[in-house]
Write a protein that holds these residues in place. Structure first.
Motif, short mmCIF file in Angstrom:
data_model
loop_
_atom_site.label_atom_id
_atom_site.label_comp_id
_atom_site.label_asym_id
_atom_site.label_seq_id
_atom_site.Cartn_x
_atom_site.Cartn_y
_atom_site.Cartn_z
N GLU A 176 47.01 -23.87 -51.43
CA GLU A 176 48.43 -23.87 -51.12
C GLU A 176 49.07 -25.09 -51.78
OE1 GLU A 176 49.18 -21.82 -47.01
OE2 GLU A 176 47.72 -23.39 -46.73
N THR A 177 50.40 -25.04 -51.90
CA THR A 177 51.07 -26.10 -52.67
C THR A 177 51.45 -27.32 -51.84
OG1 THR A 177 53.19 -25.05 -52.25
CG2 THR A 177 52.06 -24.46 -54.30
N PHE A 178 51.43 -27.21 -50.51
CA PHE A 178 51.89 -28.27 -49.60
C PHE A 178 53.38 -28.55 -49.79
CE2 PHE A 178 47.44 -30.08 -50.62
CZ PHE A 178 46.83 -29.16 -49.80
N CYS A 179 54.13 -27.57 -50.27
CA CYS A 179 55.56 -27.78 -50.55
C CYS A 179 56.44 -27.03 -49.57
CB CYS A 179 55.88 -27.32 -51.98
SG CYS A 179 55.19 -28.39 -53.23
N TYR A 180 57.72 -27.36 -49.61
CA TYR A 180 58.71 -26.75 -48.71
C TYR A 180 59.55 -25.75 -49.50
CZ TYR A 180 57.27 -30.62 -45.80
OH TYR A 180 56.52 -31.50 -45.06
N ASP A 181 59.62 -24.53 -48.99
CA ASP A 181 60.32 -23.46 -49.72
C ASP A 181 61.79 -23.77 -49.96
OD1 ASP A 181 58.17 -21.84 -50.13
OD2 ASP A 181 58.52 -20.56 -48.38
N ASP A 182 62.44 -24.49 -49.03
CA ASP A 182 63.88 -24.72 -49.17
C ASP A 182 64.22 -26.00 -49.92
OD1 ASP A 182 65.11 -22.43 -47.88
OD2 ASP A 182 64.09 -23.12 -46.08
N LEU A 183 63.22 -26.71 -50.40
CA LEU A 183 63.49 -27.85 -51.27
C LEU A 183 63.26 -27.43 -52.72
CD1 LEU A 183 61.84 -30.92 -49.46
CD2 LEU A 183 64.18 -30.08 -49.29
N THR A 184 63.99 -28.06 -53.62
CA THR A 184 63.82 -27.74 -55.04
C THR A 184 62.52 -28.37 -55.56
OG1 THR A 184 64.95 -29.72 -55.81
CG2 THR A 184 66.33 -27.79 -55.35
N GLU A 225 62.94 -32.10 -55.64
CA GLU A 225 62.94 -32.70 -54.29
C GLU A 225 61.53 -32.69 -53.70
OE1 GLU A 225 67.51 -31.38 -53.11
OE2 GLU A 225 65.80 -30.10 -52.57
N PHE A 233 59.65 -36.12 -52.88
CA PHE A 233 59.24 -36.39 -51.50
C PHE A 233 57.74 -36.68 -51.43
CE2 PHE A 233 57.36 -34.88 -47.53
CZ PHE A 233 57.98 -35.75 -46.64
N ARG A 262 64.53 -23.78 -56.10
CA ARG A 262 63.79 -23.96 -54.84
C ARG A 262 62.36 -23.45 -54.97
NH1 ARG A 262 67.93 -22.20 -50.03
NH2 ARG A 262 69.80 -23.05 -50.99
N HIS A 263 61.47 -24.11 -54.28
CA HIS A 263 60.05 -23.73 -54.32
C HIS A 263 59.84 -22.27 -53.94
CE1 HIS A 263 56.04 -23.27 -52.44
NE2 HIS A 263 55.64 -24.05 -53.43
N ARG A 312 54.32 -22.42 -59.15
CA ARG A 312 53.93 -23.18 -57.96
C ARG A 312 52.68 -24.02 -58.25
NH1 ARG A 312 55.17 -19.84 -52.50
NH2 ARG A 312 57.22 -19.12 -53.10
#
Lengths: 233, 224
Positions: free
Chosen positions: A85-93, A96, A100, A128-129, A137
């Motif tokens: 998994e990417t460890f990222c947030y879907d609603d951040l670009t 971002e 972060f 966005r991610h 990703r």
């Protein structure tokens, strides 16, 4: 030179199941080691345990000088972990997420922006991610890992989903990392892609490693000239 | 980065995510207004009952919204393995707790401000003493956010977390419901002297759970 990873009889349980059943493994500085093996062999568990995300239930484990039986946190910021998994947030670009993750790991935005360009994510910086493709990703996850400038890369199927330029970049980046003395532990099924860039292969079967510890390098041969310089008793 | 810089980083991340996803404005706020409307319909024959029970109805609605906010706060960490990303970071557990609690508190305060307008308009309530009411609201909100964040991470790794969090959280925040309701009642009645002891109780609750959260969040995150 101290080992980057040193495991002895390492056991890791997932529930009651021993996903790792007594693994011995050494990784030296600058070494790139391939972990191969079938599904369920314990490759991902091994990477997660080395990263400190899973506990070492039995045996000895030392990663970047941190004893895993006592402390699973201290070495994490020195690790670049690319998981499934990417460890990222879907609603951040993309930008971002990258900034972060880099700042949270104690890095700065300059290294985040450099990784953004390095993995050719510049044109996706404001996307966005959640709207990225699988390959994009994967690139972002790799960019986050490189931006942390880690001493040890832990890569779980890093080539999966990458296109040809992405794979070429990854291979070049790994070669560069190895040249800089960073160590890399790669779990992969795509052996033909990974074998050319690794220095050693370790096969995991049913939670046990084969070929995991190399014989210590033999001393260089002594020339007659050197022998002549040796002090006589 | 120091503790507060790290907390600001996490809070900024959570608030940015909420601003983009608009869950508060498009789902939780309409939910709160619908609850108020339903109370108004149910108690409409007696306008006096609505005005007397307005503080309690307001805070029950806030509690329900808080449950949704807590759930949302930890759902974003469950997607894409983001929680592992936090664990792999250099962020201290205390600062992650503070950041997430601050973000939740800000979201709740925005929600409460809009809901207050709804209470005033729908229930015809006059807010006589604004200072104890405002301080009591802030203290109650901090307490709710801290407790919610703590119990949110406690249940984060559990499959049944959506149903477990209310069961765990609601009994613990009962003092907040009681104190905040009493503080609001006194403020509405124009007797601020009666409100201050409840404001003090809310402040103690908030400080207590912020402290517990800062100590316990890191180990709980590791086990989640």
């Amino acid at each position: 030179m101290p080992l980057v990873v040193r495991l002895r009889s390492a056991v890791c349980l997932l529930g009651r199941f021993p996903a790792l059943a007594g693994v011995d493994l050494d990784v030296a500085p600058g070494e790139t080691v391939l972990l191969s093996g079938g599904n369920g062999a314990g490759k991902t568990t091994l990477l997660r345990m080395v990263a400190g995300l899973l506990p070492l239930h039995q045996g000895e484990g030392e990663v970047l000088g941190t004893d895993l039986t006592r402390d699973r946190r201290s070495h994490r910021r020195r690790i670049g972990f690319v998981g499934q998994e990417t460890f990222c947030y879907d609603d951040l670009t993309v930008r971002e997420n990258l900034r972060f993750a880099t700042r949270a790991a104690g890095g700065n935005t300059a290294s985040a922006d450099a990784a953004l360009e390095g993995l050719e994510l510049g044109r996706l910086a404001d996307v966005r991610h959640g709207r990225l493709s699988t390959g994009q990703r994967r690139r972002l996850a790799l960019a986050i890992s490189f931006a942390r400038e880690p001493e040890l890369f832990l890569l779980d199927e890093p080539h999966a989903g990458l296109d040809a330029p992405g794979r070429a970049y990854l291979d070049a980046a790994l070669a560069r990392a190895s040249g800089e003395g960073r160590s890399v532990l790669i779990a992969s099924h795509e052996l033909e892609l990974v074998r050319p860039v690794v220095t050693r292969e370790v096969v995991l079967t049913n939670g046990q490693a084969h070929g995991a510890i190399e014989d210590p390098p033999s001393p260089p041969p002594v020339s007659p000239a050197d022998k002549a310089l040796e002090p006589t008793p | 980065m120091n503790l507060f810089q790290e907390a600001a980083l996490v809070a900024g991340k959570d608030l940015r995510i909420e601003a983009r996803a608009r869950v508060i404005s498009q789902q939780i706020l309409p939910f709160g207004l619908i609850v108020l409307l339903l109370f108004a319909f149910a108690l409409d024959p007696d306008r006096g009952v609505l005005q007397r029970t307005a503080p309690g109805l307001f805070w029950v609605t806030v509690l329900l919204a808080c449950l949704l906010g807590v759930s949302r706060s930890f759902t974003v960490e469950a997607d894409n393995g983001a929680r592992d990303g936090l664990r792999l970071s250099d962020l201290d557990g205390s600062s992650i707790f503070l950041g997430k609690a601050i973000a939740l508190a800000v979201e709740l305060l925005v929600f409460e401000a809009l809901l207050t307008v709804g209470v005033v308009v729908l229930f015809d309530v006059h807010l006589a003493s604004l200072l104890p009411l405002a301080l009591g609201t802030v203290a109650a909100t901090v307490g709710l956010a801290a407790t919610g964040t703590l119990y949110g991470v406690l249940a984060a790794g559990i499959r049944a977390r959506e149903t477990l969090v209310p069961v765990l959280l609601l009994p613990v925040v009962a003092p907040v419901l009681l104190g905040a309701t009493r503080a609001w009642e006194a403020s509405i009645d124009g007797v601020p002297g009666d409100a201050w002891p409840w404001v003090a109780l809310l402040a103690i609750f908030a400080v207590l759970f912020v402290g517990i959260g800062m100590l316990a969040f890191g180990p709980l995150l590791e086990e989640s």
